[in-house]
Scaffold this active site. Sequence first.
Site, PDB file in Angstrom:
ATOM      1  N   TYR A  60       0.823  -1.224   0.000  1.00  0.00           N
ATOM      2  CA  TYR A  60       0.000   0.000   0.000  1.00  0.00           C
ATOM      3  C   TYR A  60       0.857   1.276   0.000  1.00  0.00           C
ATOM      4  CZ  TYR A  60      -4.532  -2.357   0.667  1.00  0.00           C
ATOM      5  OH  TYR A  60      -5.688  -3.090   0.491  1.00  0.00           O
ATOM      6  N   ARG A  96     -11.893  -4.688 -11.615  1.00  0.00           N
ATOM      7  CA  ARG A  96     -12.298  -3.599 -10.719  1.00  0.00           C
ATOM      8  C   ARG A  96     -13.818  -3.407 -10.753  1.00  0.00           C
ATOM      9  NH1 ARG A  96      -8.812  -0.794  -7.151  1.00  0.00           N
ATOM     10  NH2 ARG A  96     -10.047   1.055  -7.616  1.00  0.00           N
ATOM     11  N   HIS A 126      -9.004  -6.829  -2.677  1.00  0.00           N
ATOM     12  CA  HIS A 126      -8.133  -5.859  -3.356  1.00  0.00           C
ATOM     13  C   HIS A 126      -8.014  -6.246  -4.821  1.00  0.00           C
ATOM     14  CE1 HIS A 126      -4.683  -3.353  -4.355  1.00  0.00           C
ATOM     15  NE2 HIS A 126      -4.246  -4.406  -5.036  1.00  0.00           N
ATOM     16  N   GLU A 137       2.405  -5.208  -8.396  1.00  0.00           N
ATOM     17  CA  GLU A 137       1.816  -6.022  -7.323  1.00  0.00           C
ATOM     18  C   GLU A 137       2.050  -7.516  -7.564  1.00  0.00           C
ATOM     19  OE1 GLU A 137      -1.552  -2.696  -6.097  1.00  0.00           O
ATOM     20  OE2 GLU A 137      -2.224  -4.502  -7.119  1.00  0.00           O
TER      21      GLU A 137
END
Length: 162
Positions: A60, A96, A126, A137
Amino acid sequence: MLQDQEAHAAEMERTFIAIKPDGVQRGLISEIVSRFERKGYKLVAIKLIVPSKEFAQKHYHDLKERPFFDGLCDFLSSGPVLAMVWEGEGVIKYGRKLIGATDPQKSEPGTIRGDLAVVVGRNIIHGSDGPETAEDEIALWFEPKELVSYTNNAEKWIYGVN
Ligand code: UDP
Ligand code: MG
């Protein structure tokens, strides 16, 4: 018209998706995985891991100036996280959409957060927010050898590739 194999391959992308400790503890793994699976995306990596707080801070890092950063990192490292990589045409952006807005009070019904979560601090999942974050990521959470390349025999039915 059927897509040819080359055009299809050029559109393929990968995204990092994680079920956070609240989603795991609430028994929502199969519910969430099945939404990506039924859509037609391909699972290329998956593992259950308890991230350290330092690891959560790396994940993060973009949010380190935000007031909720410390609590968020404590939370992400508070229990098992199901880390995954999913592959498909447009999977970063559409993943998303499946997840829904960050604040479950604003997520549409039918989305994962809209259907299964209530508050922003416990929004269960997430998903990478763009191609660069997806790449970063995936590299943070997985070793290259953990990404499994294989042919999904349903692909010609999902994409209409000839
Ligand atoms: N978050 C929070 N409070 C806020 C905004 C975000 O606790 O006011 C948490 C929430 O769990 C969110 C995570 O921080 O999922 C990362 O925030 P981001 O804006 O990247 O949202 P996301 O990409 O997860 O939708
Ligand atoms: Mg984000």
